[in-house]
Design an enzyme around this catalytic site. Structure first.
Site, mmCIF file in Angstrom:
data_model
loop_
_atom_site.group_PDB
_atom_site.id
_atom_site.type_symbol
_atom_site.label_atom_id
_atom_site.label_comp_id
_atom_site.label_asym_id
_atom_site.label_seq_id
_atom_site.Cartn_x
_atom_site.Cartn_y
_atom_site.Cartn_z
ATOM 1 C CB ALA A 67 50.073 71.576 -33.347
ATOM 2 N N GLY A 113 47.577 72.250 -28.875
ATOM 3 C CA GLY A 113 47.411 73.623 -29.350
ATOM 4 C C GLY A 113 45.966 74.085 -29.267
ATOM 5 C CD GLU A 116 49.911 75.110 -26.072
ATOM 6 O OE1 GLU A 116 49.951 74.720 -27.255
ATOM 7 O OE2 GLU A 116 50.922 75.288 -25.376
ATOM 8 C CD GLU A 138 50.928 70.068 -26.408
ATOM 9 O OE1 GLU A 138 50.419 69.495 -25.423
ATOM 10 O OE2 GLU A 138 50.395 71.031 -26.974
ATOM 11 C CB VAL A 400 37.228 27.233 -22.873
ATOM 12 C CG1 VAL A 400 36.806 27.620 -21.481
ATOM 13 C CG2 VAL A 400 36.178 26.352 -23.532
ATOM 14 C CD GLU A 401 42.827 29.512 -27.502
ATOM 15 O OE1 GLU A 401 41.700 30.004 -27.684
ATOM 16 O OE2 GLU A 401 43.824 29.877 -28.134
ATOM 17 C CG ASN A 452 43.501 39.771 -20.038
ATOM 18 O OD1 ASN A 452 42.611 40.543 -19.692
ATOM 19 N ND2 ASN A 452 43.837 38.698 -19.350
HETATM 20 P P1 NAI Z 1 37.561 32.298 -19.631
HETATM 21 O O1 NAI Z 1 37.800 30.907 -19.221
HETATM 22 O O2 NAI Z 1 37.686 33.410 -18.650
HETATM 23 O O3 NAI Z 1 36.109 32.421 -20.286
HETATM 24 C C1 NAI Z 1 35.602 31.510 -21.201
HETATM 25 C C2 NAI Z 1 34.101 31.522 -21.057
HETATM 26 O O4 NAI Z 1 33.552 30.804 -22.141
HETATM 27 C C3 NAI Z 1 33.591 30.853 -19.776
HETATM 28 O O5 NAI Z 1 32.711 31.739 -19.104
HETATM 29 C C4 NAI Z 1 32.866 29.636 -20.286
HETATM 30 O O6 NAI Z 1 31.753 29.274 -19.495
HETATM 31 C C5 NAI Z 1 32.424 30.097 -21.654
HETATM 32 N N1 NAI Z 1 32.052 29.045 -22.582
HETATM 33 C C6 NAI Z 1 32.611 27.843 -22.724
HETATM 34 N N2 NAI Z 1 31.956 27.171 -23.716
HETATM 35 C C7 NAI Z 1 30.990 27.979 -24.186
HETATM 36 C C8 NAI Z 1 29.994 27.854 -25.175
HETATM 37 N N3 NAI Z 1 29.851 26.761 -25.887
HETATM 38 N N4 NAI Z 1 29.161 28.898 -25.376
HETATM 39 C C9 NAI Z 1 29.295 30.012 -24.666
HETATM 40 N N5 NAI Z 1 30.214 30.180 -23.704
HETATM 41 C C10 NAI Z 1 31.061 29.165 -23.469
HETATM 42 O O7 NAI Z 1 38.562 32.540 -20.878
HETATM 43 P P2 NAI Z 1 39.152 33.909 -21.423
HETATM 44 O O8 NAI Z 1 40.442 34.188 -20.779
HETATM 45 O O9 NAI Z 1 38.088 34.940 -21.430
HETATM 46 O O10 NAI Z 1 39.487 33.499 -22.931
HETATM 47 C C11 NAI Z 1 38.508 33.368 -23.903
HETATM 48 C C12 NAI Z 1 39.160 33.311 -25.276
HETATM 49 O O11 NAI Z 1 39.927 34.477 -25.475
HETATM 50 C C13 NAI Z 1 40.116 32.139 -25.462
HETATM 51 O O12 NAI Z 1 40.036 31.700 -26.792
HETATM 52 C C14 NAI Z 1 41.471 32.759 -25.194
HETATM 53 O O13 NAI Z 1 42.506 32.078 -25.837
HETATM 54 C C15 NAI Z 1 41.272 34.127 -25.794
HETATM 55 N N6 NAI Z 1 42.153 35.153 -25.289
HETATM 56 C C16 NAI Z 1 42.473 35.202 -23.964
HETATM 57 C C17 NAI Z 1 43.334 36.176 -23.507
HETATM 58 C C18 NAI Z 1 43.681 36.235 -22.064
HETATM 59 O O14 NAI Z 1 44.692 36.858 -21.730
HETATM 60 N N7 NAI Z 1 42.871 35.661 -21.181
HETATM 61 C C19 NAI Z 1 43.927 37.187 -24.409
HETATM 62 C C20 NAI Z 1 43.461 37.081 -25.769
HETATM 63 C C21 NAI Z 1 42.638 36.084 -26.170
#
Ligand code: NAI
Length: 713
Positions: A67, A113, A116, A138, A400-401, A452
């Site tokens: 709809a 709809g 339907e 719906e 990595v973060e 995630n």
């Molecule tokens: P993870 O630790 O699972 O994966 C990170 C990957 O990056 C690893 O495989 C590592 O080998 C790789 N890596 C490290 N240095 C590198 C480089 N120079 N070149 C290429 N690869 C490299 O981490 P995840 O959880 O996947 O997080 C990744 C990013 O996403 C971070 O910035 C995190 O803050 C962000 N994020 C994470 C969430 C979560 O819930 N896990 C949600 C939203 C964002």
């Protein structure tokens, strides 16, 4: 000139009707397009040269999407609502009663709809393409399928199969629909016309009737068994919705009251149910969220600069971890050539393995065909270096973060990619400005914040850094739109919009654990409020280690009001500190849930040292402590223009965190409580800790009698 139903002259007796609402991107049923259908049915009835009718969409990707929901907003009175439902019921009844056979050739979305309508045709043939989806969603808008779906869906698939489809609104692809008997066959798109001709020529002789099975057949015939199915369904609905949504109960009532009564009586119950539901605030909120999310999918067009998502052909994801693999999967599945890079071959291999697992799960659940799965994998190439990225339109960094690592990655990317490639970071706690600062071309750096798991969560925050070029933002947004995400454009700050607003809520759960008599009540109160899970369960899902890392970042960015709750600090300093990362706050035992003894010991220790007494708080008091600070932070975000509109906050929190959808999001909830009450409560709580102090904007709005949204929304 027809509006949506285009029919020429019959060919060999067959009238081919092309469904194509020229003025709109999708086909939908409005008052006008329904009236036009009614005229067409009149023509078919009066033209004796017509021996059969075939309906086929002229739009790729949609048969009839449902709809026209904008009609709901025009409805001003219960009578008008009843009239709109009746109009569709009568027209579809007329369609059913045509003497000549009708065939619906379904390719693309055939929902609400639209389904339907198809159910009112004698035969339905779907194609087996990825975009084909049949369902009655719906219930998600808070209403009952109004135009005969509650009658004809059970007739087509059987009562026991229809009930969960009606109550969840779940869609089926062509082949699933064929298996359940919702369509008579599912064939490749190119074969649709041929099948229709054959059906009409043979009078449907080859159509196999659905096999109901012994139990299904008994249920279809026996009222008491139908009632048993509905009794079970009621229990299930109560368990999953905690009674917050009236529509599923109305659907159950309509089905129960429909047992053994005439079609007319059943349809009259459906009209009554929808009139009742139309007056409920929940329905209004769900319809509003539907519009917001539809608009959110079109975000790239809302920039002065629009980037067509279909022009994104090449992408790369750097980092093949939990997030990177999921993001790469999304891109490849949408037909984008995607490179997945990590530092070591074994890490890339692990990422690729995860992608393959997700794809085979999709194939197993028949969300995609095996061929589509293979094609997605073909589009994905693993890499351990930056070669071959010159063609990339957008790159998503998910390493990595750590700021230094990200700086290095962006510096390498600036050299490895062309000047028009947008470089997006998926950071969750750093700012885009901080990531861009260490790179040679900060204007190309933007944020694309996936949640995630990225292949399941619908929201993506598109982040404009202070130096981000608008074209780069639009390009990154286009990639996320291509992935089918709902987008919200946000400003650059720690936690961006969603995690920043959620932070005080999560942290408050930590304060409460130490203060309340029974910490399990915290999650119970949140669930009763309408959250998908309680804050402690969420902390356990994210991991205590990650949570406390995030809260440290929040404290660094926002100071005192985000000071991590003492219990988290105490746990980190405890003897078992090394185990805290993987520790659960709530444990499941044979006898039910309980607070982890290590957490309990830390709580007791804390109480002893500070001399605080445990309290018994009502659910309302717990919610005030959890949710009012979240609203306060949202008001700050509006003030700082991290979000442009209150609607963006609501959409982001509902789609990013599952914030009680029936409440319409935190700021609609705030309006419903009344800002003066929220400010008063926060002021009272602020006497115990300054973290509760209401922000200037909230205080000003409360004293001026303002709201976040208009009252008559
Ligand atoms: P993870 O630790 O699972 O994966 C990170 C990957 O990056 C690893 O495989 C590592 O080998 C790789 N890596 C490290 N240095 C590198 C480089 N120079 N070149 C290429 N690869 C490299 O981490 P995840 O959880 O996947 O997080 C990744 C990013 O996403 C971070 O910035 C995190 O803050 C962000 N994020 C994470 C969430 C979560 O819930 N896990 C949600 C939203 C964002």
């Amino acid at each position: 000139m027809a509006l949506m139903w285009h029919a020429g002259e019959p060919q060999d007796g067959v009238l081919w009707v092309e469904i194509n609402w020229k003025e709109r991107p999708v086909n939908a049923l409005s008052r006008d397009t329904l009236n036009e259908l009614s005229e067409l049915i009149g023509r078919i009835r009066s033209d004796s040269t017509i021996t059969g009718v075939v309906f086929k969409s002229g739009k790729s990707g949609t048969f009839i999407a449902g709809a026209d929901v904008t009609e709901f907003q025009k409805i001003r009175s219960p009578d008008e609502a009843r009239q709109f439902v009746l109009q569709g019921q009568q027209i579809f009844d007329d369609l059913v009663s045509l003497k000549v056979p009708t065939v619906a050739l379904i390719s693309g979305a055939c929902l609400g709809g639209g389904l339907e309508f198809a159910l009112a045709c004698r035969w339905r043939i779907a194609d087996d393409g990825r975009k084909t989806q049949l369902g009655l969603p719906e219930v998600m808008l808070g209403i009952v399928p109004g135009w005969g779906g509650t009658l004809r869906l059970p007739n087509a698939v059987g009562f026991a199969e229809a009930v969960p489809l009606l109550l969840t609104g779940r869609g089926l692809n062509g082949r699933q629909a064929a298996r359940k008997g919702l369509v008579h066959d599912a064939v490749p798109n190119e074969a649709l016309d041929h099948v229709a001709r054959t059906l009409l020529a043979t009078g449907g002789r080859n159509v196999r009737p659905r096999k109901a099975g012994l139990v299904g057949g008994l249920i279809d015939r026996l009222g008491p068994l139908k009632k048993l199915v509905l009794w079970q369904a009621t229990r299930q609905v109560l368990k999953t919705t905690h009674g917050h949504y009236p529509a599923p109960f109305e659907i159950i009532d309509v089905l129960r009251d429909g047992i053994g009564v005439s079609r007319e009586e059943h349809l009259s119950h459906v009209r009554d149910a929808n009139v009742r539901l139309g007056q409920k605030p929940v329905t209004r909120e769900l319809v509003r969220l539907f519009f917001l999310s539809e608009a959110g999918k079109k975000l790239p067009e809302s920039f002065g600069l629009s980037v067509d998502p279909d022009t994104i052909e090449h992408a790369a994801v750097i980092g093949a971890g939990a997030m990177g693999a999921g993001i790469a999967l999304l891109a490849a599945r949408r037909g984008i050539w995607t490179r997945l890079k990590d530092i070591k071959a074994e890490y890339v291999a692990r990422g690729m393995k995860n992608v393959r697992k997700l794809i085979s799960a999709d194939v197993k659940r028949r969300r995609i065909t095996p061929l589509e799965g293979t094609q997605a994998l073909d589009r994905l190439s693993p890499a351990t270096d930056y070669r071959g990225l010159k063609q990339a339109d957008v790159i998503v960094e998910a390493v990595v973060e750590e700021l230094d690592v990200k700086h290095q990655v962006f510096t390498d990317l600036a050299a490895a990619t062309g000047p028009n490639c947008a470089l997006a970071t998926n950071t969750s706690s750093l700012t885009v400005a901080a990531v861009a600062a260490g790179t040679p071309e900060p204007s190309r750096v933007v944020g694309l914040h996936f949640f995630n798991p990225p292949h399941q969560m619908p929201l993506v925050e598109v982040v404009r850094g202070p130096q981000s070029d608008a074209k780069m933002v639009a390009k990154a947004a286009a990639l996320a739109a291509r992935m089918g995400k709902t987008l919200v454009l946000v400003g650059d700050c720690a936690g961006f919009l969603v995690n920043r607003i959620l932070a005080p809520y999560m942290n408050e759960a930590g304060h409460l654990v130490a203060e309340v008599e029974d910490p399990l009540e915290i999650d119970r109160a949140a669930i009763e409020f309408g959250m998908p899970m309680g804050p402690l369960a969420l902390i356990d899902l994210v991991g205590l280690g990650v949570s406390s890392h995030v809260s440290e970042n929040m404290r660094a960015a926002y100071g005192e009001r985000m000071e991590p709750a003492p219990i988290w600090q105490a746990l980190r300093q405890s003897a078992d500190a090394s185990k805290v990362g993987g520790m659960k706050v709530i444990e499941k035992t044979w006898f039910g849930k309980r607070l982890n003894p290590a957490v309990l010991a830390a709580v007791n220790d804390l109480a002893r040292r500070s001399g605080t007494k445990k309290m018994i708080l009502s659910h309302e008091e717990i919610i005030q402590r959890l949710v009012y600070p979240l609203i306060n932070e949202a008001a700050r975000c509006l003030d700082e223009r991290v979000a442009e509109r209150a609607d963006d906050v609501d959409l982001a929190m509902v789609f990013g965190t599952g914030f009680a959808p029936f409440r319409g999001g935190p700021l609609r909830y705030a309006d419903s409580v009344g800002l003066p009450k929220i400010v008063q409560t926060l002021d009272r709580l602020a006497a115990t800790s300054p973290r509760f102090a209401p922000c200037e904007r909230l205080r000003r709005m409360a004293s001026a009698g303002e709201r976040f949204h208009p009252a008559d929304l």
